[in-house]
Design an enzyme around this catalytic site. Structure first.
Site, PDB file in Angstrom:
ATOM      1  N   GLU A  40       0.962  -1.140  -0.037  1.00 40.27           N
ATOM      2  CA  GLU A  40      -0.095  -0.079  -0.018  1.00 40.27           C
ATOM      3  C   GLU A  40       0.993   1.170   0.266  1.00 40.27           C
ATOM      4  OE1 GLU A  40      -3.064  -0.229  -1.153  1.00 40.27           O
ATOM      5  OE2 GLU A  40      -3.617  -1.583   0.680  1.00 40.27           O
ATOM      6  N   HIS A  41       0.501   2.207  -0.877  1.00 40.92           N
ATOM      7  CA  HIS A  41       1.049   3.501  -1.291  1.00 40.92           C
ATOM      8  C   HIS A  41       2.679   3.300  -1.251  1.00 40.92           C
ATOM      9  CE1 HIS A  41      -1.849   6.428   0.334  1.00 40.92           C
ATOM     10  NE2 HIS A  41      -2.276   5.239   0.930  1.00 40.92           N
ATOM     11  N   ASP A  43       2.772   2.030  -4.941  1.00 37.42           N
ATOM     12  CA  ASP A  43       2.748   2.153  -6.397  1.00 37.42           C
ATOM     13  C   ASP A  43       3.522   3.330  -6.826  1.00 37.42           C
ATOM     14  OD1 ASP A  43       0.639   3.747  -5.753  1.00 37.42           O
ATOM     15  OD2 ASP A  43      -0.825   2.767  -7.117  1.00 37.42           O
ATOM     16  N   GLY A 132     -16.596   5.346  -2.812  1.00 36.46           N
ATOM     17  CA  GLY A 132     -15.976   5.765  -1.786  1.00 36.46           C
ATOM     18  C   GLY A 132     -15.495   4.870  -0.719  1.00 36.46           C
ATOM     19  N   GLY A 134     -12.972   2.469  -1.216  1.00 37.55           N
ATOM     20  CA  GLY A 134     -11.619   2.281  -1.474  1.00 37.55           C
ATOM     21  C   GLY A 134     -11.516   0.952  -2.133  1.00 37.55           C
ATOM     22  N   SER A 136     -11.626   1.207  -5.529  1.00 31.93           N
ATOM     23  CA  SER A 136     -11.403   1.632  -6.919  1.00 31.93           C
ATOM     24  C   SER A 136     -12.796   1.723  -7.725  1.00 31.93           C
ATOM     25  CB  SER A 136     -10.309   0.828  -7.541  1.00 31.93           C
ATOM     26  OG  SER A 136      -9.156   0.884  -7.206  1.00 31.93           O
ATOM     27  N   ASP A 182      -4.651   0.943  -9.461  1.00 36.15           N
ATOM     28  CA  ASP A 182      -5.965   0.785  -9.780  1.00 36.15           C
ATOM     29  C   ASP A 182      -6.284   0.486 -11.168  1.00 36.15           C
ATOM     30  OD1 ASP A 182      -5.701   1.100  -7.073  1.00 36.15           O
ATOM     31  OD2 ASP A 182      -6.761   2.858  -7.006  1.00 36.15           O
ATOM     32  N   TYR A 232      -3.099  12.620   0.389  1.00 31.60           N
ATOM     33  CA  TYR A 232      -2.651  11.794  -0.593  1.00 31.60           C
ATOM     34  C   TYR A 232      -1.401  12.475  -1.299  1.00 31.60           C
ATOM     35  CZ  TYR A 232      -2.118   8.088  -4.140  1.00 31.60           C
ATOM     36  OH  TYR A 232      -1.651   7.049  -4.792  1.00 31.60           O
TER      37      TYR A 232
HETATM   38  C1  GLA Z   1      -5.147   4.770  -3.999  1.00 33.38           C
HETATM   39  C2  GLA Z   1      -4.577   5.147  -5.308  1.00 33.38           C
HETATM   40  C3  GLA Z   1      -3.671   4.198  -5.659  1.00 33.38           C
HETATM   41  C4  GLA Z   1      -2.408   3.377  -4.468  1.00 33.38           C
HETATM   42  C5  GLA Z   1      -3.602   3.538  -3.360  1.00 33.38           C
HETATM   43  C6  GLA Z   1      -2.578   3.148  -2.012  1.00 33.38           C
HETATM   44  O1  GLA Z   1      -6.073   3.664  -3.871  1.00 33.38           O
HETATM   45  O2  GLA Z   1      -5.343   5.218  -6.398  1.00 33.38           O
HETATM   46  O3  GLA Z   1      -2.948   4.413  -6.945  1.00 33.38           O
HETATM   47  O4  GLA Z   1      -1.711   4.536  -4.316  1.00 33.38           O
HETATM   48  O5  GLA Z   1      -4.304   4.352  -2.927  1.00 33.38           O
HETATM   49  O6  GLA Z   1      -1.922   1.923  -2.198  1.00 33.38           O
END
Ligand code: GLA
Length: 392
Positions: A40-41, A43, A132, A134, A136, A182, A232
Site C-alpha cells: 500500500e502506497h 505504487d 468511496g 476504497g 477503486s 487501480d 494523498y
Molecule cells: C489509491 C491510489 C492507488 C494507490 C493506493 C494506495 O487507491 O489510487 O494508486 O496509491 O491508494 O496503495
C-alpha cells in the site's frame, strides 16, 4: 446495486438506456473494482503491489449517435447531481475541462485523452462497486468507459497504455495524483489470480489464489473521513522529497540503512513515511513468496505488519479501520487483516479459514461501533467488452 451480478447489471443498464435515450444500446463493457492484498502506497514509489480484481464492476452501455454530442447518464445515485450530462465531442480547438458534476469528470477525462477518432455517443453507467469504499470505483469507471469507447471507435492500444491513459485522466480531470495500481488491475486482472505488479517496469506476474479452505473477506467500515483532500498528494510529495534527499530515483532504490544515515536531515514525518514505503516494498516481496509457498501464517503476519506501518508510520488509517483489524485478529482461524486502498476509511481485507467466516462476521457485527458491510472477495477478470445482439 452492490448485489447484482454482471448479467443483472447489464440488463439494468440496457433498460435504463432505453428509458433515457429511447433507443437500444448497441455496445457494452465492464471493468472491475479491486482489493489490494498487500503493498500500500508503494505504487507511486516504483514499488510492488499485490491486488486482485473483484467481481464487483462498473458496467457501461452505449450507442454512437450522429450529432457530435456525448450524453452520459449515471444510475449510481450516491453521486452529485445532475445524473445526466451532455458535452460536445472535443476537438483540437474546443477541449473539455473538468467541472460539475464531479462524477462526470472521470468520463470527460477518458474522452479527452482517448487516442482514437471519436464521434458522438450516448452512454449509461451502472455499478456494483461501492462508492468511496476504497475499492477503486473511479478506476473501474475510467477503464470501463475506455473499453466501451474501444468497441465503438476502435484504436490500437495495449492494456498497459489503456491503464496509463486512465491514470492520466484521473490526474488531470479528477485532480487525484494516484499511482498505477487501480487502473492496472482493473484493465488486466485475471480470474482466480492475484497480480504482483512491478509499478516501475509495469510488468506483472499472475499468482494463483490457491485457497482451498480459506477465504478473503472485505469489510467496509462505511466511513469516509473528509479530510482536507491534500493527504494523498502530501504523502506522495514527502516520498519524492525523501528520494531526492537520499539521491535515489525513487524510494524503491532506498533501504533502511540509507534512511537511518539521513535521519537527521529530514523531518520525523518524512522519515516515518519513508520507513513505511521502504518496509512495505520489502514486505510485499516477502508476502508474495510466502503466498506462493502456501505459508499463509507468514502472509497473514505481513498483512498485520503492513496495517501497523500504515497506521503508525504513514498515518493513513483511522479508528474505524483499526478497530476492524483488531476485532478480526481476535478471532481464531484469522491469518491476517489490514486496511486496503488509500485509507482514511473504506475497507479492510482479512484472510481467514473459511470455517471462521461466520464467527468473524458475528464478532464484527457485535463489537464494531458502526455498521460494517461484508463482501466475499474472489479474483475476477479484468475489463472486457460484451457483445450485444444489435451491435453494428
Ligand atoms: C489509491 C491510489 C492507488 C494507490 C493506493 C494506495 O487507491 O489510487 O494508486 O496509491 O491508494 O496503495
Amino acid at each position: 446495486m452492490a448485489d447484482l451480478d454482471e448479467f443483472q447489471l447489464l440488463e439494468r443498464a440496457i433498460n435504463i438506456f432505453q428509458e433515457q435515450f429511447e433507443s437500444e444500446a448497441s455496445y457494452a463493457a465492464c471493468a472491475p473494482g479491486r482489493v489490494n492484498l498487500i503493498g500500500e502506497h508503494t505504487d507511486y514509489n516504483d514499488g510492488f503491489v499485490f491486488p486482485i480484481a473483484i467481481p464487483q464492476v462498473t458496467m457501461v452501455v452505449g450507442r454512437p449517435n450522429s450529432d457530435q454530442m456525448i450524453r452520459v447518464f449515471t444510475a449510481v445515485t450516491e453521486v452529485d447531481h445532475p445524473f445526466l450530462v451532455r458535452f460536445p465531442v472535443p476537438t483540437a480547438t474546443s477541449k473539455l475541462a473538468p467541472g460539475s458534476p464531479t462524477w462526470a469528470n472521470y468520463v470527460k477525462g477518458v474522452v479527452s485523452l482517448y487516442p482514437g477518432t471519436l464521434s458522438g455517443f450516448d452512454m449509461v453507467i451502472v455499478s456494483s462497486v461501492p462508492l468511496g469504499g476504497g475499492l477503486s470505483s473511479s478506476a473501474s469507471l475510467e477503464v470501463a468507459t475506455f473499453t466501451l469507447m474501444q468497441s465503438m471507435f476502435p484504436c490500437q492500444v495495449s492494456d498497459k497504455e489503456k491503464a496509463l491513459i486512465c491514470q492520466k485522466a484521473e490526474h488531470t480531470f479528477a485532480g487525484m495524483p494516484c499511482g498505477i495500481m487501480d487502473q492496472f488491475i482493473s484493465s488486466m486482472g485475471s480470474k482466480d489470480h492475484a497480480l504482483l505488479i512491478d509499478c516501475e517496469s509495469m510488468e506483472s506476474k499472475q499468482v494463483q489464489l490457491r485457497l482451498p479452505r480459506q477465504s478473503l473477506l472485505i469489510i467496509n467500515c462505511n466511513v469516509k473521513h473528509q479530510l482536507s483532500g491534500s493527504e494523498y498528494p502530501s504523502r506522495r510529495q514527502s516520498c519524492i522529497d525523501a528520494a531526492s534527499l537520499l539521491q535515489v530515483k525513487s524510494l524503491r532504490y532506498a533501504d533502511q540503512t540509507m534512511l537511518e544515515a539521513h535521519k537527521n536531515d529530514m523531518s520525523d514525518e518524512t522519515y516515518r513515511r519513508s520507513r513505511h514505503v521502504i518496509s512495505e516494498i520489502e514486505r510485499t516481496r516477502e508476502a508474495v513468496i510466502a503466498f506462493e509457498n502456501g505459508d499463509l501464517a507468514k502472509f497473514g503476519k505481513l498483512m498485520v505488519a503492513s496495517h501497523n506501518s500504515l497506521r503508525d508510520d504513514f498515518e493513513v488509517s483511522c479508528p474505524e479501520l483499526d478497530s476492524l483489524v483488531e476485532i478480526a485478529m481476535s478471532v481464531s482461524g484469522v491469518y491476517g487483516s489490514r486496511m486496503t486502498g488509500g485509507g482514511f476509511g473504506g475497507c479492510t481485507i482479512t484472510l481467514c479459514e473459511t470455517s471462521s467466516l461466520e464467527q468473524l462476521m458475528a464478532e464484527v457485527k457485535q463489537r464494531y461501533d458502526g455498521t460494517a458491510t461484508f463482501i466475499h472477495a474472489s479474483a475476477a477478470a479484468g475489463a472486457h467488452s460484451i457483445v450485444l445482439p444489435n451491435q453494428d
